[in-house]
Design a protein around this motif. Structure first.
Motif, PDB file in Angstrom:
ATOM      1  N   LEU A   1      31.299  48.005  40.121  1.00 17.09           N
ATOM      2  CA  LEU A   1      31.670  49.399  40.328  1.00 17.09           C
ATOM      3  C   LEU A   1      30.436  50.265  40.062  1.00 17.09           C
ATOM      4  CD1 LEU A   1      35.046  49.492  38.322  1.00 17.09           C
ATOM      5  CD2 LEU A   1      34.740  48.991  40.756  1.00 17.09           C
ATOM      6  N   THR A   2      30.297  51.336  40.826  1.00 19.28           N
ATOM      7  CA  THR A   2      29.179  52.273  40.654  1.00 19.28           C
ATOM      8  C   THR A   2      27.849  51.522  40.612  1.00 19.28           C
ATOM      9  OG1 THR A   2      30.730  53.534  39.267  1.00 19.28           O
ATOM     10  CG2 THR A   2      28.520  54.404  39.450  1.00 19.28           C
ATOM     11  N   GLY A   3      27.655  50.658  41.604  1.00 18.01           N
ATOM     12  CA  GLY A   3      26.378  49.959  41.744  1.00 18.01           C
ATOM     13  C   GLY A   3      26.080  48.947  40.663  1.00 18.01           C
ATOM     14  N   GLY A   4      27.115  48.518  39.934  1.00 19.16           N
ATOM     15  CA  GLY A   4      26.909  47.524  38.888  1.00 19.16           C
ATOM     16  C   GLY A   4      26.717  48.128  37.504  1.00 19.16           C
ATOM     17  N   ILE A   5      26.790  49.469  37.391  1.00 23.79           N
ATOM     18  CA  ILE A   5      26.798  50.076  36.050  1.00 23.79           C
ATOM     19  C   ILE A   5      27.958  49.477  35.254  1.00 23.79           C
ATOM     20  CG2 ILE A   5      27.381  52.203  34.797  1.00 23.79           C
ATOM     21  CD1 ILE A   5      25.712  53.750  36.722  1.00 23.79           C
ATOM     22  N   VAL A   6      29.066  49.254  35.962  1.00 21.33           N
ATOM     23  CA  VAL A   6      30.259  48.646  35.385  1.00 21.33           C
ATOM     24  C   VAL A   6      30.668  47.477  36.266  1.00 21.33           C
ATOM     25  CG1 VAL A   6      32.752  49.050  35.050  1.00 21.33           C
ATOM     26  CG2 VAL A   6      31.092  50.713  34.206  1.00 21.33           C
ATOM     27  N   ALA A   7      31.201  46.435  35.659  1.00 23.84           N
ATOM     28  CA  ALA A   7      31.732  45.307  36.427  1.00 23.84           C
ATOM     29  C   ALA A   7      33.144  44.983  35.951  1.00 23.84           C
ATOM     30  CB  ALA A   7      30.840  44.080  36.281  1.00 23.84           C
ATOM     31  N   LEU A   8      34.003  44.647  36.918  1.00 24.76           N
ATOM     32  CA  LEU A   8      35.355  44.168  36.625  1.00 24.76           C
ATOM     33  C   LEU A   8      35.354  42.651  36.779  1.00 24.76           C
ATOM     34  CD1 LEU A   8      37.949  46.439  38.504  1.00 24.76           C
ATOM     35  CD2 LEU A   8      37.502  46.320  36.055  1.00 24.76           C
ATOM     36  N   HIS A   9      35.670  41.938  35.717  1.00 22.26           N
ATOM     37  CA  HIS A   9      35.822  40.486  35.770  1.00 22.26           C
ATOM     38  C   HIS A   9      37.304  40.147  35.674  1.00 22.26           C
ATOM     39  CE1 HIS A   9      31.519  40.428  34.975  1.00 22.26           C
ATOM     40  NE2 HIS A   9      31.509  39.103  35.124  1.00 22.26           N
ATOM     41  N   ARG A  10      37.730  39.157  36.455  1.00 27.19           N
ATOM     42  CA  ARG A  10      39.125  38.722  36.400  1.00 27.19           C
ATOM     43  C   ARG A  10      39.188  37.206  36.358  1.00 27.19           C
ATOM     44  NH1 ARG A  10      43.527  40.864  40.688  1.00 27.19           N
ATOM     45  NH2 ARG A  10      42.247  39.655  42.135  1.00 27.19           N
ATOM     46  N   GLY A  11      40.183  36.697  35.650  1.00 24.48           N
ATOM     47  CA  GLY A  11      40.412  35.263  35.599  1.00 24.48           C
ATOM     48  C   GLY A  11      41.890  34.985  35.378  1.00 24.48           C
ATOM     49  N   PHE A  12      42.272  33.723  35.527  1.00 24.62           N
ATOM     50  CA  PHE A  12      43.685  33.323  35.403  1.00 24.62           C
ATOM     51  C   PHE A  12      43.805  32.145  34.437  1.00 24.62           C
ATOM     52  CE2 PHE A  12      43.330  35.480  39.405  1.00 24.62           C
ATOM     53  CZ  PHE A  12      44.479  36.241  39.494  1.00 24.62           C
ATOM     54  N   LYS A  13      44.903  32.111  33.697  1.00 23.64           N
ATOM     55  CA  LYS A  13      45.219  30.962  32.852  1.00 23.64           C
ATOM     56  C   LYS A  13      45.982  29.964  33.707  1.00 23.64           C
ATOM     57  CE  LYS A  13      47.303  29.771  28.372  1.00 23.64           C
ATOM     58  NZ  LYS A  13      47.747  30.327  27.081  1.00 23.64           N
ATOM     59  N   PRO A  14      45.501  28.750  33.831  1.00 19.08           N
ATOM     60  CA  PRO A  14      46.154  27.784  34.718  1.00 19.08           C
ATOM     61  C   PRO A  14      47.623  27.574  34.342  1.00 19.08           C
ATOM     62  CG  PRO A  14      44.023  26.964  34.000  1.00 19.08           C
ATOM     63  CD  PRO A  14      44.304  28.196  33.180  1.00 19.08           C
ATOM     64  N   GLN A  15      48.444  27.335  35.362  1.00 21.81           N
ATOM     65  CA  GLN A  15      49.845  27.001  35.138  1.00 21.81           C
ATOM     66  C   GLN A  15      49.938  25.663  34.459  1.00 21.81           C
ATOM     67  OE1 GLN A  15      52.590  28.650  35.665  1.00 21.81           O
ATOM     68  NE2 GLN A  15      52.274  30.142  37.305  1.00 21.81           N
ATOM     69  N   GLU A  16      50.897  25.526  33.546  1.00 19.89           N
ATOM     70  CA  GLU A  16      51.095  24.233  32.896  1.00 19.89           C
ATOM     71  C   GLU A  16      51.626  23.237  33.907  1.00 19.89           C
ATOM     72  OE1 GLU A  16      52.099  25.583  28.331  1.00 19.89           O
ATOM     73  OE2 GLU A  16      53.726  25.381  29.765  1.00 19.89           O
ATOM     74  N   ARG A  17      51.164  21.996  33.802  1.00 23.78           N
ATOM     75  CA  ARG A  17      51.626  20.967  34.742  1.00 23.78           C
ATOM     76  C   ARG A  17      52.889  20.303  34.205  1.00 23.78           C
ATOM     77  NH1 ARG A  17      45.918  18.018  36.482  1.00 23.78           N
ATOM     78  NH2 ARG A  17      44.965  19.885  37.376  1.00 23.78           N
TER      79      ARG A  17
END
Length: 234
Positions: free
Chosen positions: A218-234
Motif C-alpha cells: 500500500l502507498t508504494g510499500g510504505i505499508v504492506a498487508l500480509h495475509r496467511g491461513f491456518k491449515p484445516q485439520e485433516r
C-alpha cells in the motif's frame, strides 16, 4: 517515567510509552500519515473480510479505532493491547467493546478460538516477533486467517531514500508539535527503519506455521498487508 522505548522492545518500556501518548494517539497518527492511516484501515477491513457472528481478535488495538470496521460487519471483535493507558482511553470512547489486556507473546485466550486475527502497526513493537506469530496461530481456528498491516520498505529506491529522510528528520519535529510525547515518535521512526522487509516478514509467517502467505503493498510499500491461513485439520 519512561517516555521512549529502546529497540530491544522491553514490554514494560513499550507499554509505558504508549500509555503516555494514548489520549492524542489517533489524532497524531492521522497528521503524521497525512490521513493515509484511514485508507490503510479500510484495506485491512477488506482483507480480514469479517462476517456476522465470526470472532475476530484485533491485537495491539490501542483505543480500538482499528476494531470499529469489524464491528460494523456483525462480527464479535475483541480489542487486545498491553498498554493499559490505551485500553482505558478506548473504554471511555467505546465502552461496549470487550477490551482485553494481553501480551502478544502470551495471549490470554484458548487454542482455536478466532476466525480471524489481525494486528495493525503493532507487531513491530513486540519483543519477540516469531513468538507473537506462533501465538496468533495458536488462537486461530483451523481454516482461519491472519492479516498483518505494518510499515514496510518502499519498493522504488529513490522514494525509499526520501521516505527514510522524512522518518528520521521530519517526523520528530512534526511529532513535537502535535504529540504529547514526541520521543515516542523518534522510537517509531527508528523501529520502522529497523523492521524486516516484505519477503522477510512473509518468511517469519511461514516459519510460524501459516500457509498461503502473500502480501500486498500500500502507498508504494510504505505499508504492506500480509495475509496467511491456518491449515484445516485433516
Amino acid at each position: 517515567m519512561t517516555t521512549r522505548a529502546s529497540l530491544d522492545k522491553q514490554p514494560q518500556e513499550v507499554a509505558s510509552m504508549f500509555d503516555g501518548v494514548a489520549k492524542r494517539y489517533d489524532l497524531t497518527n492521522d497528521i503524521l500519515s497525512f490521513g493515509q492511516d484511514r485508507a490503510w484501515r479500510a484495506e485491512v477491513a477488506k482483507a480480514v473480510d469479517a462476517r456476522p457472528a465470526q470472532k475476530v481478535l484485533d491485537l495491539a488495538a490501542g483505543t480500538a479505532t482499528s476494531s470499529l470496521p469489524f464491528t460494523r460487519t456483525g462480527a464479535y471483535v475483541v480489542p487486545c493491547d498491553f498498554s493499559l493507558g490505551m485500553l482505558r482511553v478506548g473504554k471511555q470512547r467505546h465502552g461496549w467493546l470487550p477490551f482485553t489486556a494481553g501480551d502478544a507473546t502470551r495471549l490470554p485466550f484458548r487454542d482455536d478460538v478466532f476466525d480471524a486475527v489481525t494486528i495493525s502497526f503493532g507487531l513491530r513493537n513486540v519483543s519477540d516477533t516469531p513468538a507473537a506469530l506462533r501465538e496468533l496461530y495458536r488462537v486461530t481456528k483451523p481454516g482461519g486467517r491472519v492479516v498483518i498491516c505494518e510499515f514496510s520498505s518502499p519498493t522504488w529506491a529513490p522514494f525509499r531514500t526520501v521516505y527514510t529522510e522524512y522518518l528520521m528528520r521530519a517526523l520528530p519535529p512534526v511529532a513535537r508539535a502535535v504529540s504529547s510525547n514526541p520521543d515516542a515518535y523518534v522510537y517509531l521512526a527508528e523501529s520502522i527503519r529497523d523492521w524486516p522487509d516484505q519477503p522477510a516478514l512473509a518468511s517469519l509467517l511461514q516459519d510460524a506455521g501459516w500457509s498461503k502467505v502473500a502480501w500486498r503493498n500500500l502507498t508504494g510499500g510504505i505499508v504492506a498487508l500480509h495475509r496467511g491461513f491456518k491449515p484445516q485439520e485433516r
